[in-house]
Design a protein around this motif. Structure first.
Motif, short mmCIF file in Angstrom:
data_model
loop_
_atom_site.label_atom_id
_atom_site.label_comp_id
_atom_site.label_asym_id
_atom_site.label_seq_id
_atom_site.Cartn_x
_atom_site.Cartn_y
_atom_site.Cartn_z
N ARG A 69 0.71 -1.30 0.02
CA ARG A 69 0.07 0.02 -0.03
C ARG A 69 0.75 1.09 -0.09
O ARG A 69 0.72 2.02 -0.74
N GLY A 116 1.16 9.82 8.56
CA GLY A 116 0.96 9.99 10.18
C GLY A 116 2.15 9.59 10.72
O GLY A 116 2.91 8.64 10.37
N TRP A 121 7.45 8.26 16.42
CA TRP A 121 7.98 8.02 15.12
C TRP A 121 9.29 8.55 15.12
O TRP A 121 10.50 8.16 14.84
N TRP A 140 -3.39 13.58 12.16
CA TRP A 140 -2.23 12.52 11.59
C TRP A 140 -0.93 12.95 11.99
O TRP A 140 -0.06 11.69 11.91
N MET A 144 5.25 -4.13 12.48
CA MET A 144 5.39 -3.30 13.71
C MET A 144 4.85 -4.20 15.10
O MET A 144 5.20 -3.76 16.03
C1 RAM Z 1 0.15 3.96 8.28
C2 RAM Z 1 1.20 3.04 7.99
C3 RAM Z 1 2.06 2.78 9.50
C4 RAM Z 1 1.61 3.93 10.40
C5 RAM Z 1 0.87 5.15 10.09
C6 RAM Z 1 0.61 5.89 11.35
O1 RAM Z 1 -0.22 4.51 7.23
O2 RAM Z 1 0.80 1.90 7.49
O3 RAM Z 1 2.04 1.61 9.75
O4 RAM Z 1 3.06 4.22 11.08
O5 RAM Z 1 -0.12 4.85 9.44
#
Ligand code: RAM
Length: 922
Positions: free
Chosen positions: A497, A552, A557, A615, A788
């Motif tokens: 994705r 996001g 992060w 986000w 994750m």
């Molecule tokens: C999603 C991603 C990812 C995450 C963010 C916040 O789009 O797949 O895993 O870190 O969001």
């Protein structure tokens, strides 16, 4: 010769060879890599391991020598560097301190180690090659096509004559976007999707290939094919894409080929405007949307000398991408395995489905026979029939098309002939378990063979785990697959994705990854990506490099930029990573400080409240039933605090006393504010009126909880788990800390129950439903390949098997290893191994009738403390000899230094070596 003298000499020779066989330095690496090419670090670092079957071996001194000739190191002189004998037990990351290294040169090095048995042994010599150390070494020019490139892929060629016999040829090559580079019709090296993606405006990585065997006297042909990669990311109608359109221009290419002839003379071939190009068989390529390949457009013979390229165009100079050319000093992305389908079907004429039985990231390799000009479409998906979970392929199943990243990402292959043809993509990868091949004309092919190619940064595997519980083993393996599916020169969130370089996902999995794979060189690169991505105000974005993904996240992060160097220094004894990044890490910390004062509630300067929109201020992510958490500020402030505390320790480690004091004081203020704002001493809850496991866990992990409240806070987690029938309620953040907190709080059986649950939400729920990787959401929705949640494997290595890491009680670089298996009632056995920088550590136990058997292996030059649960009155033997008689230590077994009884445990102090213990009732 006197017979007695002869005998004496032969005994001496025998003795020397015996002892030198007992201990041997090996696994020599330079900048974490074995015999690397293209080292462009002015003072590279050397590491080795000591191998020995003997017990209690330690290194007391070493000597490193470096020479430009094999002879130089054989003679033990080391004409570039002779460190001299250094009294030290260090074996990891020792810095070169010799004459300035030259660009494009080969060096030999070896190490002599002195051990405590009085012996000294030389390693075998190994090599490293320097890259181009100065930007002025680059004579080649960036070249490209003159027309604007949207989706097609240019091929470039150049003929050149070599008048003499070649002794050595080294190619330095890269592209913005991706390249494949060939000499005389053969691809150089086995890299794919090269170079690793960076922010090309700051850094472009080049590869170094030894192409000596690919050149010949006479006319040679260099050729390249270019892909868009993350450099020229276009939005595509009708094909899947992610994020904004972002292009820096045409894909461009640079090559510098250094040739040394047998007579010692040298020549350099470079990319420049004399190269010629045409559009090649790849008619479409997009990192997200796929690739189209028209085999009829392969220019016949273009890779051979004498090909008529007069109709081709002359290449033009491309603008400099801006980034510094740096050597790609890490394992490249490669095809690391090819999986044969476990099932296939032909549900309707012209449609074939294949089931790999395993969700992977990569692409497909097809062999097919049809009619010339016929176009075959190949797509992949993670499930069938739009269902939530995968299952074995049946005869009428269809590929799931509910996600555009499956339905609208494909490779179209157009056949050139009616012969057997083979195709695999060049500039596109995705994530899938099932492959669909469709002819489009409702007719079957004459022949079709398909396999799934696993593509990833080719990091070496590093750890193993096996237990008597097959679910645990499967969780571990699924976690490894998800790491492999998300390792593409940076950690990605998912392979289909977004392919985004999410720093949050990457940091929560990092400690697990450091057990499962050799991550050091990969993280060194990724940390440079983080620094390259740092914004003016110090912010580290949620993704680094930002060119892919870019969405996001929250403070968890960007925190990767402080956590990863900190962990690297512990796991890999890498102080340089802290030194190099300290200024930018410090800048990031001050960004967090300013955030506290500029968010929605500036009157709470030590709390990071809501900022920059939903986000960008995410807290916990993907806990069951919800995508985020009830109170983002708890997680964001926790990471602010945790980072500040770590920065104080990092400053301390670097001798920056003022900073250390400053950050320590700041962290105290945050701690106080955190408790004032979030903690309710009546309910013992942080941030909410109902237990939210993650908040309680973070408060404990960060040592934020006032001492007198620690036990009640811990109890809230235990109660909440029990109220949920032993199910977790954590997202990606809390999950990492769940098992350590439970085990350290004495809830070993509960920890095990939570890990082995098989109903929603749990790992078992995923796997019982047919998953072979780890998913994005506990419910099964969306991506089936996110790494994750793989942090549970830390529990397997560190607690169940008992190999504590340097983040627990093991010392930095695994010099003194703390082994403490946690033994749940319903587990019969567990064993793990970890290839640490000091060597391989093994820890494995098994319950047998009336007996607890425990096997441990500590590499030479380490020591260990083993802690095993033992009731009073139990005796312990090692290799059959009694070493603990129920009350006290019995001396005499070589390698064992001490045994003590402590809080229901036996604590055994050991030297290096292999041991087998048995614990049994008297
Ligand atoms: C999603 C991603 C990812 C995450 C963010 C916040 O789009 O797949 O895993 O870190 O969001």
């Amino acid at each position: 010769m006197d017979k007695r003298l002869l005998l004496f000499l032969s005994v001496v020779v025998l003795f020397v060879s015996c002892t030198s066989e007992q201990v041997k330095p090996g696994d020599l690496t330079c900048e974490y890599l074995s015999k690397p090419l293209g080292v462009d670090v002015p003072q590279p670092r050397f590491s080795w391991k000591l191998f020995s079957d003997a017990r209690g071996v330690s290194q007391i001194a070493y000597r490193i020598i470096v020479s430009e000739s094999l002879d130089g190191v054989s003679r033990e002189t080391g004409d570039c560097w002779n460190s001299g004998k250094i009294n030290s037990d260090r074996t990891v990351n020792l810095k070169y301190e010799g004459n300035a290294l030259r660009s494009n040169a080969k060096y030999y090095w070896r190490v002599c180690t002195w051990t405590n048995d009085g012996d000294s042994v030389w390693s075998n010599p190994v090599t490293f090659r320097t890259g181009l150390l100065n930007s002025s070494d680059w004579k080649a020019k960036w070249i490209t096509a003159r027309e604007t490139i949207f989706h097609e892929s240019p091929v470039l060629r150049k003929e050149f004559k070599l008048e003499k016999r070649v002794k050595e040829a080294i190619a330095y090559v890269t592209a913005c976007g991706f390249y494949e580079f060939c000499l005389n019709g053969e691809k150089a090296g086995d890299h794919v999707l090269d170079p690793g993606i960076t922010d090309y405006r700051k850094t472009v990585l080049y590869a170094t290939y030894d192409v000596t065997g690919m050149l010949k006297k006479g006319t040679n042909v260099a050729g390249a094919m270019l892909g868009n990669g993350a450099w020229n990311m276009r939005k595509v109608d009708g094909r899947y894409s992610w994020g904004e359109e972002r292009t820096f221009g045409n894909p461009c290419f640079i090559l510098q080929l250094h040739i040394t002839y047998t007579d010692g003379s040298q020549e350099v071939v470079v990319s420049d405007e004399t190269w010629r190009y045409a559009m090649g068989p790849v008619t479409f390529n997009n990192l997200y949307g796929g690739e189209d390949y028209d085999a009829r457009k392969e220019p016949a013979g273009w890779m051979s000398a004498g090909f008529d390229d007069t109709k081709w165009s002359g290449a033009v100079l491309a603008g400099n991408p801006g980034g510094r050319l740096k050597s790609q000093l890490m394992p490249a992305i490669k095809v690391t395995a090819a999986l044969k389908p476990v099932a296939e079907s032909n549900p309707e004429p012209g449609v074939y489905l294949f089931d790999l039985g395993q969700n992977i990231a990569g692409w497909w390799r097809v062999q097919l026979k049809g009619t010339p000009g016929q176009t075959i479409r190949i797509r992949g998906a993670e499930t069938l029939n739009d269902s939530l979970f995968p299952k074995p392929l049946g005869p009428v199943d269809k590929l799931s098309t509910k996600f555009r990243y499956h339905s609208h990402a494909w490779t179209d292959y157009t056949l050139r002939s009616d012969e057997l043809e083979e195709y695999e993509p060049h500039f596109f990868y995705t994530g899938f378990r099932y492959i669909e091949v469709a002819t489009g004309n409702k007719e079957n092919l004459d022949l079709l063979r398909v396999e799934g190619c696993v593509v990833r940064s080719a990091l070496e595997e590093n750890g193993t785990f096996e237990s008597s519980d097959s679910l645990l083993n499967r969780i571990h393996v699924a976690g490894q697959w998800s790491q492999m599916g998300n390792t593409f020169s940076y950690p990605t969130d998912c392979p289909h994705r977004e392919k985004g370089a999410y720093n949050g996902d990457g940091q929560v999995i990092a400690e697990t990854a450091m057990h499962d794979f050799r991550m050091a060189s990969f993280y060194t690169k990724w940390l440079n990506d983080m620094r390259d991505s740092q914004e003016e105000n110090g912010r580290i974005p949620n993704t680094s490099p930002t060119l892919v993904g870019g969405m996001g996240g929250g403070v968890a992060w960007g925190s990767a930029y402080i956590l990863i160097p900190w962990w690297m220094n512990h796991y890999y004894q890498d102080i340089r990573i802290l030194e190099d990044h300290y200024p930018a890490m410090r800048k990031y910390l001050f960004y967090l400080k300013s955030l506290g004062a500029q968010d929605e509630k500036p009157d709470e300067p030590f709390i990071i409240n809501y900022f920059d929109g939903y986000w960008y201020s995410l807290g916990e992510w993907c806990s069951p039933g919800r995508n985020d958490c009830p109170n983002h500020a708890v997680v964001n402030t926790f990471y602010y605090y945790y980072n500040t505390r770590l920065m104080s320790k990092i400053a301390e480690a670097l001798g920056k006393k003022g900073d250390a004091w400053y950050f320590s004081t700041l962290s105290d203020s945050i701690k106080q504010a955190f408790n004032e704002k979030f903690f309710d001493p009546q309910t013992h809850l942080y941030g909410t009126n109902e237990v939210y496991q993650t908040y309680q866990l973070l408060a404990l992990v960060g040592d934020l909880v006032p001492e007198e409240h620690r036990q009640p806070v811990f109890n809230t987690i235990v109660e909440d788990l029990k109220n949920r029938d032993n199910h977790l309620n954590t997202g990606i953040i809390g999950t990492k800390y769940l098992w350590p907190v439970l085990v350290n709080g004495g809830e070993e059986n509960l920890a095990f129950e939570v890990a082995t649950r098989a109903t929603y939400p749990s790992y078992g729920y995923w796997l019982k439903n047919g998953s072979t990787t780890l998913l994005e959401e506990w419910s099964g929705a969306h991506s089936h390949n996110h790494q994750m949640f793989g942090s549970v494997s830390e529990y397997f290595y560190k607690y169940l098997a008992g190999i504590q890491s340097p983040m627990e009680n093991t010392s930095a670089g695994y010099k003194h290893i703390h082994l403490q298996p946690v033994v749940p009632d319903s587990l019969q056995s567990a064993e793990a191994s970890v290839e640490t920088v000091a060597g391989k550590v093994v820890s494995g136990w098994r319950k047998e009738a009336g007996l607890f058997r425990y096997r441990v292996s500590l590499p030479a030059n380490t020591t260990g403390t083993v802690v095993i649960p033992a009731s009073p009155g139990f005796i312990l033997t090692e290799g059959g000899t009694r070493v603990w008689n129920g009350e006290s230590y019995l001396k005499g077994v070589h390698g064992i230094k001490q045994i003590e009884s402590n809080n229901g445990n036996l604590e055994i102090t050991l030297g290096s070596g292999n041991y087998t213990f048995e614990l049994k009732a008297l």
